[in-house]
Design a protein around this motif. Structure first.
Motif, mmCIF file in Angstrom:
data_model
loop_
_atom_site.group_PDB
_atom_site.id
_atom_site.type_symbol
_atom_site.label_atom_id
_atom_site.label_comp_id
_atom_site.label_asym_id
_atom_site.label_seq_id
_atom_site.Cartn_x
_atom_site.Cartn_y
_atom_site.Cartn_z
ATOM 1 N N MET A 101 0.824 -1.200 0.000
ATOM 2 C CA MET A 101 0.000 0.000 0.000
ATOM 3 C C MET A 101 0.866 1.261 0.000
ATOM 4 O O MET A 101 0.588 2.216 -0.740
ATOM 5 N N VAL A 102 1.929 1.271 0.787
ATOM 6 C CA VAL A 102 2.815 2.437 0.843
ATOM 7 C C VAL A 102 3.495 2.657 -0.504
ATOM 8 O O VAL A 102 3.569 3.783 -1.003
ATOM 9 N N VAL A 103 3.975 1.584 -1.116
ATOM 10 C CA VAL A 103 4.630 1.699 -2.423
ATOM 11 C C VAL A 103 3.633 2.174 -3.481
ATOM 12 O O VAL A 103 3.955 3.045 -4.302
ATOM 13 N N ASP A 104 2.428 1.632 -3.472
ATOM 14 C CA ASP A 104 1.402 2.059 -4.434
ATOM 15 C C ASP A 104 1.064 3.534 -4.270
ATOM 16 O O ASP A 104 0.863 4.252 -5.253
ATOM 17 N N THR A 105 1.010 4.010 -3.025
ATOM 18 C CA THR A 105 0.724 5.416 -2.768
ATOM 19 C C THR A 105 1.825 6.308 -3.324
ATOM 20 O O THR A 105 1.552 7.313 -3.989
ATOM 21 N N VAL A 106 3.072 5.933 -3.073
ATOM 22 C CA VAL A 106 4.198 6.726 -3.572
ATOM 23 C C VAL A 106 4.220 6.723 -5.097
ATOM 24 O O VAL A 106 4.470 7.759 -5.729
ATOM 25 N N ILE A 107 3.925 5.596 -5.702
ATOM 26 C CA ILE A 107 3.904 5.521 -7.166
ATOM 27 C C ILE A 107 2.782 6.395 -7.732
ATOM 28 O O ILE A 107 2.968 7.083 -8.737
ATOM 29 N N SER A 108 1.629 6.399 -7.087
ATOM 30 C CA SER A 108 0.519 7.235 -7.548
ATOM 31 C C SER A 108 0.868 8.719 -7.461
ATOM 32 O O SER A 108 0.587 9.488 -8.390
ATOM 33 N N VAL A 109 1.496 9.119 -6.361
ATOM 34 C CA VAL A 109 1.904 10.515 -6.211
ATOM 35 C C VAL A 109 2.948 10.870 -7.258
ATOM 36 O O VAL A 109 2.896 11.943 -7.880
ATOM 37 N N ARG A 110 3.897 9.972 -7.492
ATOM 38 C CA ARG A 110 4.923 10.212 -8.505
ATOM 39 C C ARG A 110 4.290 10.407 -9.875
ATOM 40 O O ARG A 110 4.642 11.324 -10.617
ATOM 41 N N ASP A 111 3.331 9.556 -10.221
ATOM 42 C CA ASP A 111 2.666 9.661 -11.516
ATOM 43 C C ASP A 111 1.914 10.986 -11.657
ATOM 44 O O ASP A 111 1.923 11.606 -12.721
ATOM 45 N N LYS A 112 1.258 11.432 -10.580
ATOM 46 C CA LYS A 112 0.545 12.706 -10.613
ATOM 47 C C LYS A 112 1.512 13.875 -10.771
ATOM 48 O O LYS A 112 1.235 14.832 -11.497
ATOM 49 N N VAL A 113 2.660 13.823 -10.102
ATOM 50 C CA VAL A 113 3.650 14.893 -10.213
ATOM 51 C C VAL A 113 4.196 14.950 -11.631
ATOM 52 O O VAL A 113 4.339 16.035 -12.221
#
Length: 107
Positions: free
Chosen positions: A83-95
């Motif tokens: 879940m933590v990795v998925d959250t960071v990846i989602s934020v990275r994609d949005k940035v």
């Protein structure tokens, strides 16, 4: 206990010691560069959270190999890390998406 399980536990402990001592080296190529921005601190915190969650999952998995942890604990730790990795990846994609939108704006 199976010899392969002991080998796995030893490999996990050696990898953890190397991560804690910092002997693995920098992965992002930013040795010695200090970033004092709020965004940099946010990124550092996110990476720290990912590292902490994955270390917890690895340690719980290693404990399960030697019957010191329940399988429920392993599944919970791995799910948390995912879940933590998925959250960071989602934020990275949005940035990255926002950055690309800014690049497409006319001057």
């Amino acid at each position: 206990m199976n010899i392969k399980q002991l080998d796995a536990v030893n490999a996990y402990s050696q990898a953890t010691k190397q991560m804690q001592s910092g002997s693995l080296g920098a992965r992002d190529g930013m040795d010695g560069i200090q970033n004092n921005s709020a965004f940099g601190a946010l990124v550092d915190d996110a990476i720290g959270n990912v590292q902490k969650a994955t270390e917890t999952a690895e340690m719980t998995s290693a404990k399960a190999l030697v019957s010191q942890a329940d399988m429920v604990d392993v599944v919970t730790a791995v799910s948390n890390a995912e879940m933590v990795v998925d959250t960071v990846i989602s934020v990275r994609d949005k940035v990255i998406s926002a950055y690309n939108d800014i690049l497409k704006m006319p001057i």
